[in-house]
Design a protein around this motif. Structure first.
Motif, PDB file in Angstrom:
ATOM      1  N   ASP A  21      40.138  31.219  72.279  1.00  0.00           N
ATOM      2  CA  ASP A  21      38.807  30.763  72.703  1.00  0.00           C
ATOM      3  C   ASP A  21      37.722  31.278  71.757  1.00  0.00           C
ATOM      4  O   ASP A  21      36.842  30.527  71.339  1.00  0.00           O
ATOM      5  CB  ASP A  21      38.494  31.206  74.134  1.00  0.00           C
ATOM      6  CG  ASP A  21      39.264  30.416  75.172  1.00  0.00           C
ATOM      7  OD1 ASP A  21      39.882  29.383  74.827  1.00  0.00           O
ATOM      8  OD2 ASP A  21      39.255  30.849  76.344  1.00  0.00           O
ATOM      9  N   TYR A  22      37.782  32.574  71.428  1.00  0.00           N
ATOM     10  CA  TYR A  22      36.761  33.129  70.541  1.00  0.00           C
ATOM     11  C   TYR A  22      36.814  32.450  69.173  1.00  0.00           C
ATOM     12  O   TYR A  22      35.787  32.038  68.629  1.00  0.00           O
ATOM     13  CB  TYR A  22      36.915  34.656  70.361  1.00  0.00           C
ATOM     14  CG  TYR A  22      36.106  35.104  69.176  1.00  0.00           C
ATOM     15  CD1 TYR A  22      34.715  35.122  69.241  1.00  0.00           C
ATOM     16  CD2 TYR A  22      36.709  35.382  67.956  1.00  0.00           C
ATOM     17  CE1 TYR A  22      33.945  35.434  68.128  1.00  0.00           C
ATOM     18  CE2 TYR A  22      35.955  35.699  66.840  1.00  0.00           C
ATOM     19  CZ  TYR A  22      34.571  35.719  66.934  1.00  0.00           C
ATOM     20  OH  TYR A  22      33.827  36.003  65.826  1.00  0.00           O
ATOM     21  N   GLU A  23      38.007  32.330  68.590  1.00  0.00           N
ATOM     22  CA  GLU A  23      38.112  31.797  67.235  1.00  0.00           C
ATOM     23  C   GLU A  23      37.721  30.321  67.180  1.00  0.00           C
ATOM     24  O   GLU A  23      37.104  29.879  66.211  1.00  0.00           O
ATOM     25  CB  GLU A  23      39.513  32.047  66.671  1.00  0.00           C
ATOM     26  CG  GLU A  23      39.737  33.540  66.417  1.00  0.00           C
ATOM     27  CD  GLU A  23      41.068  33.868  65.763  1.00  0.00           C
ATOM     28  OE1 GLU A  23      41.827  32.937  65.410  1.00  0.00           O
ATOM     29  OE2 GLU A  23      41.353  35.075  65.614  1.00  0.00           O
ATOM     30  N   ALA A  24      38.049  29.556  68.213  1.00  0.00           N
ATOM     31  CA  ALA A  24      37.626  28.149  68.260  1.00  0.00           C
ATOM     32  C   ALA A  24      36.100  28.063  68.327  1.00  0.00           C
ATOM     33  O   ALA A  24      35.478  27.248  67.632  1.00  0.00           O
ATOM     34  CB  ALA A  24      38.263  27.446  69.460  1.00  0.00           C
ATOM     35  N   LYS A  27      34.568  29.094  64.866  1.00  0.00           N
ATOM     36  CA  LYS A  27      34.712  28.061  63.835  1.00  0.00           C
ATOM     37  C   LYS A  27      33.847  26.837  64.117  1.00  0.00           C
ATOM     38  O   LYS A  27      33.321  26.221  63.194  1.00  0.00           O
ATOM     39  CB  LYS A  27      36.180  27.650  63.711  1.00  0.00           C
ATOM     40  CG  LYS A  27      37.052  28.736  63.108  1.00  0.00           C
ATOM     41  CD  LYS A  27      38.524  28.342  63.168  1.00  0.00           C
ATOM     42  CE  LYS A  27      39.412  29.478  62.700  1.00  0.00           C
ATOM     43  NZ  LYS A  27      40.844  29.173  62.899  1.00  0.00           N
ATOM     44  N   SER A  28      33.701  26.475  65.385  1.00  0.00           N
ATOM     45  CA  SER A  28      32.994  25.232  65.707  1.00  0.00           C
ATOM     46  C   SER A  28      31.490  25.426  65.890  1.00  0.00           C
ATOM     47  O   SER A  28      30.716  24.504  65.644  1.00  0.00           O
ATOM     48  CB  SER A  28      33.579  24.599  66.975  1.00  0.00           C
ATOM     49  OG  SER A  28      33.316  25.417  68.111  1.00  0.00           O
ATOM     50  N   LYS A  29      31.063  26.623  66.320  1.00  0.00           N
ATOM     51  CA  LYS A  29      29.647  26.823  66.637  1.00  0.00           C
ATOM     52  C   LYS A  29      28.995  27.942  65.831  1.00  0.00           C
ATOM     53  O   LYS A  29      27.982  27.742  65.172  1.00  0.00           O
ATOM     54  CB  LYS A  29      29.485  27.116  68.143  1.00  0.00           C
ATOM     55  CG  LYS A  29      29.788  25.905  69.014  1.00  0.00           C
ATOM     56  CD  LYS A  29      29.609  26.205  70.476  1.00  0.00           C
ATOM     57  CE  LYS A  29      28.173  26.050  70.903  1.00  0.00           C
ATOM     58  NZ  LYS A  29      28.018  26.175  72.367  1.00  0.00           N
ATOM     59  N   ASP A  30      29.559  29.135  65.899  1.00  0.00           N
ATOM     60  CA  ASP A  30      28.911  30.308  65.314  1.00  0.00           C
ATOM     61  C   ASP A  30      28.777  30.192  63.792  1.00  0.00           C
ATOM     62  O   ASP A  30      27.682  30.297  63.243  1.00  0.00           O
ATOM     63  CB  ASP A  30      29.709  31.560  65.687  1.00  0.00           C
ATOM     64  CG  ASP A  30      28.969  32.854  65.386  1.00  0.00           C
ATOM     65  OD1 ASP A  30      27.725  32.863  65.417  1.00  0.00           O
ATOM     66  OD2 ASP A  30      29.643  33.878  65.146  1.00  0.00           O
ATOM     67  N   VAL A  34      25.062  29.677  61.961  1.00  0.00           N
ATOM     68  CA  VAL A  34      24.457  30.779  61.200  1.00  0.00           C
ATOM     69  C   VAL A  34      24.380  30.424  59.712  1.00  0.00           C
ATOM     70  O   VAL A  34      23.390  30.720  59.055  1.00  0.00           O
ATOM     71  CB  VAL A  34      25.207  32.102  61.446  1.00  0.00           C
ATOM     72  CG1 VAL A  34      24.606  33.225  60.600  1.00  0.00           C
ATOM     73  CG2 VAL A  34      25.149  32.477  62.922  1.00  0.00           C
ATOM     74  N   ASN A  35      25.404  29.759  59.187  1.00  0.00           N
ATOM     75  CA  ASN A  35      25.349  29.340  57.786  1.00  0.00           C
ATOM     76  C   ASN A  35      24.277  28.293  57.545  1.00  0.00           C
ATOM     77  O   ASN A  35      23.847  28.097  56.413  1.00  0.00           O
ATOM     78  CB  ASN A  35      26.717  28.833  57.305  1.00  0.00           C
ATOM     79  CG  ASN A  35      27.561  29.954  56.733  1.00  0.00           C
ATOM     80  OD1 ASN A  35      27.091  30.752  55.933  1.00  0.00           O
ATOM     81  ND2 ASN A  35      28.804  30.028  57.160  1.00  0.00           N
ATOM     82  N   GLY A  36      23.829  27.628  58.593  1.00  0.00           N
ATOM     83  CA  GLY A  36      22.768  26.641  58.471  1.00  0.00           C
ATOM     84  C   GLY A  36      21.366  27.228  58.467  1.00  0.00           C
ATOM     85  O   GLY A  36      20.388  26.513  58.226  1.00  0.00           O
ATOM     86  N   LEU A  37      21.230  28.529  58.733  1.00  0.00           N
ATOM     87  CA  LEU A  37      19.911  29.166  58.724  1.00  0.00           C
ATOM     88  C   LEU A  37      19.384  29.250  57.290  1.00  0.00           C
ATOM     89  O   LEU A  37      20.119  29.606  56.367  1.00  0.00           O
ATOM     90  CB  LEU A  37      19.987  30.573  59.335  1.00  0.00           C
ATOM     91  CG  LEU A  37      20.453  30.649  60.793  1.00  0.00           C
ATOM     92  CD1 LEU A  37      20.513  32.111  61.240  1.00  0.00           C
ATOM     93  CD2 LEU A  37      19.548  29.853  61.713  1.00  0.00           C
TER      94      LEU A  37
END
Length: 106
Positions: A21-24, A27-30, A34-37
């Motif tokens: 759950d954490y890794e999905a 990869k999909s949200k976090d 953050v890379n889009g900031l």
């Protein structure tokens, strides 16, 4: 020269939070959010796979590296509604969490 501030986050998962759950979520949200900031040069999440020369478990399972070239801008961006939602989801999963500000020697 690289003038960005490197922030290292060390953490484990809270009891009851599955690795899947954490890794999905990461990869999909976090990671993409953050890379889009605009203030972030690079954001990456790493998973521990062992300790060199030891059978012991690493003290932290995950660590994040954030390279923020504009800390004032970063502070503003993490206070947005989108980032506050991401932060809330992250804090619901992360345990033993430390955000460490670093500077490079030499």
């Amino acid at each position: 020269p690289d003038m960005s501030t490197k922030i290292v986050a060390l953490f484990n998962l809270k009891p009851g939070v599955s690795v899947e759950d954490y890794e999905a979520w990461a990869k999909s949200k976090d990671i993409p959010t953050v890379n889009g900031l605009k203030s972030v040069d690079e954001f990456a999440v790493f998973k521990s796979v062992g300790l060199l020369g030891s059978e012991d478990k690493p003290p932290y399972v995950y660590f994040e590296k954030i390279a923020a070239y504009d800390m004032d801008g970063f502070g503003g961006e993490v206070s947005t509604e989108t980032m506050q939602a991401i932060a809330g989801e992250f804090q619901a999963m992360a345990d033993d969490l430390s955000f460490i500000l670093t500077e490079k020697l030499g």
